[in-house]
Design a protein around this motif. Structure first.
Motif, PDB file in Angstrom:
ATOM      1  N   THR A 151      30.361  40.901  45.691  1.00  0.00           N
ATOM      2  CA  THR A 151      31.632  40.194  45.691  1.00  0.00           C
ATOM      3  C   THR A 151      31.418  38.792  45.162  1.00  0.00           C
ATOM      4  O   THR A 151      30.556  38.066  45.649  1.00  0.00           O
ATOM      5  CB  THR A 151      32.212  40.158  47.115  1.00  0.00           C
ATOM      6  OG1 THR A 151      32.463  41.495  47.520  1.00  0.00           O
ATOM      7  CG2 THR A 151      33.504  39.372  47.157  1.00  0.00           C
ATOM      8  N   GLN A 152      32.186  38.424  44.168  1.00  0.00           N
ATOM      9  CA  GLN A 152      32.128  37.118  43.518  1.00  0.00           C
ATOM     10  C   GLN A 152      30.701  36.724  43.150  1.00  0.00           C
ATOM     11  O   GLN A 152      30.137  35.779  43.671  1.00  0.00           O
ATOM     12  CB  GLN A 152      32.778  36.058  44.407  1.00  0.00           C
ATOM     13  CG  GLN A 152      34.247  36.300  44.603  1.00  0.00           C
ATOM     14  CD  GLN A 152      34.901  35.212  45.415  1.00  0.00           C
ATOM     15  OE1 GLN A 152      34.233  34.373  45.986  1.00  0.00           O
ATOM     16  NE2 GLN A 152      36.219  35.216  45.458  1.00  0.00           N
ATOM     17  N   THR A 193      38.859  45.812  42.186  1.00  0.00           N
ATOM     18  CA  THR A 193      38.635  44.511  42.818  1.00  0.00           C
ATOM     19  C   THR A 193      39.924  43.724  42.900  1.00  0.00           C
ATOM     20  O   THR A 193      40.909  44.040  42.240  1.00  0.00           O
ATOM     21  CB  THR A 193      37.623  43.659  42.031  1.00  0.00           C
ATOM     22  OG1 THR A 193      38.184  43.361  40.751  1.00  0.00           O
ATOM     23  CG2 THR A 193      36.301  44.333  41.866  1.00  0.00           C
ATOM     24  N   HIS A 194      39.911  42.683  43.722  1.00  0.00           N
ATOM     25  CA  HIS A 194      40.992  41.695  43.751  1.00  0.00           C
ATOM     26  C   HIS A 194      40.555  40.537  42.858  1.00  0.00           C
ATOM     27  O   HIS A 194      40.374  39.425  43.295  1.00  0.00           O
ATOM     28  CB  HIS A 194      41.245  41.213  45.184  1.00  0.00           C
ATOM     29  CG  HIS A 194      41.768  42.269  46.092  1.00  0.00           C
ATOM     30  ND1 HIS A 194      42.978  42.898  45.884  1.00  0.00           N
ATOM     31  CD2 HIS A 194      41.243  42.828  47.198  1.00  0.00           C
ATOM     32  CE1 HIS A 194      43.178  43.786  46.845  1.00  0.00           C
ATOM     33  NE2 HIS A 194      42.129  43.777  47.655  1.00  0.00           N
ATOM     34  N   GLY A 217      36.155  38.622  42.109  1.00  0.00           N
ATOM     35  CA  GLY A 217      37.006  38.820  43.279  1.00  0.00           C
ATOM     36  C   GLY A 217      36.340  39.673  44.331  1.00  0.00           C
ATOM     37  O   GLY A 217      35.171  40.028  44.237  1.00  0.00           O
ATOM     38  N   THR A 218      37.121  40.015  45.352  1.00  0.00           N
ATOM     39  CA  THR A 218      36.631  40.849  46.436  1.00  0.00           C
ATOM     40  C   THR A 218      36.644  42.303  46.010  1.00  0.00           C
ATOM     41  O   THR A 218      37.632  42.793  45.464  1.00  0.00           O
ATOM     42  CB  THR A 218      37.520  40.676  47.682  1.00  0.00           C
ATOM     43  OG1 THR A 218      37.583  39.284  47.998  1.00  0.00           O
ATOM     44  CG2 THR A 218      36.965  41.440  48.860  1.00  0.00           C
TER      45      THR A 218
END
Length: 153
Positions: free
Chosen positions: A39-40, A69-70, A134-135
Motif C-alpha cells: 500500500t502506497q 486500489t483506492h 493508494g490503499t
C-alpha cells in the motif's frame, strides 16, 4: 543434413525474438504468495535475461485477477545500466484498467525513449517497477510480466 533456407529469417536487429518472463506473482504460488504489492509504495521485479546483448522489442503484462486500489497502480519497464544508472524503456501502464486474462501491452517509446535505451548490454538488468499510490483492495493473481527481445550478439 541442414537446410539453411528453412531457418527463421532475421528480424530488424538480426535475430529471431526470445521471450523473457517473470511470474506468476500473487495468489498461491512459490514466488510471492502474498504481499506482491504494498500500500502506497513500490516494488521492483527483476526479469532474468541471458548474458548477451539484446534489444527490447515489446513488453506486456497478464493477470487472471487485476489489482484493485483506492488510487493508481502503474508498472514501468526499465533498464538498470551496470547496476547504477536507470533508463526507462516504456511509459507507465495502469495495472487496474487492463483486461483480466488477456495480455496488456506496454507502450515503448511514447516518453521520448531513444533507441539506445532499448539495447541491453550483458551487464544490464531489466526490471519492472510497480508503484501503488493508494490503499489496496484486491491484490493481482497470477501476474506475469513478459518482454520480447532480440539477441544481437
Amino acid at each position: 543434413m541442414s537446410y539453411w533456407f528453412r531457418r527463421p529469417k532475421p528480424d530488424a536487429f538480426g535475430t529471431s525474438p526470445v521471450i523473457l518472463s517473470v511470474g506468476p506473482l500473487g495468489g498461491s504460488n512459490l514466488l510471492y504468495s502474498t504481499g506482491v504489492l504494498v500500500t502506497q509504495g513500490s516494488i521492483t521485479f527483476t526479469i532474468p535475461t541471458p548474458y548477451r546483448k539484446l534489444a527490447v522489442r515489446a513488453a506486456s503484462t497478464h493477470a487472471s485477477t487485476l489489482v484493485s486500489t483506492h488510487g493508481t497502480t502503474v508498472a514501468t519497464l526499465r533498464k538498470r545500466v551496470a547496476g547504477t544508472t536507470v533508463a526507462t524503456i516504456t511509459s507507465a501502464l495502469n495495472l487496474a484498467t487492463g483486461t483480466a486474462k488477456v495480455s496488456n501491452p506496454f507502450v515503448i517509446g511514447s516518453h521520448s525513449t531513444v533507441e539506445a535505451d532499448r539495447i541491453c548490454q550483458p551487464a544490464d538488468v531489466l526490471e519492472v517497477v510497480v508503484v501503488n499510490t493508494g490503499t489496496l483492495v484486491t491484490e493481482p493473481v497470477e501476474l506475469y510480466f513478459n518482454v520480447e527481445a532480440n539477441i544481437i550478439d
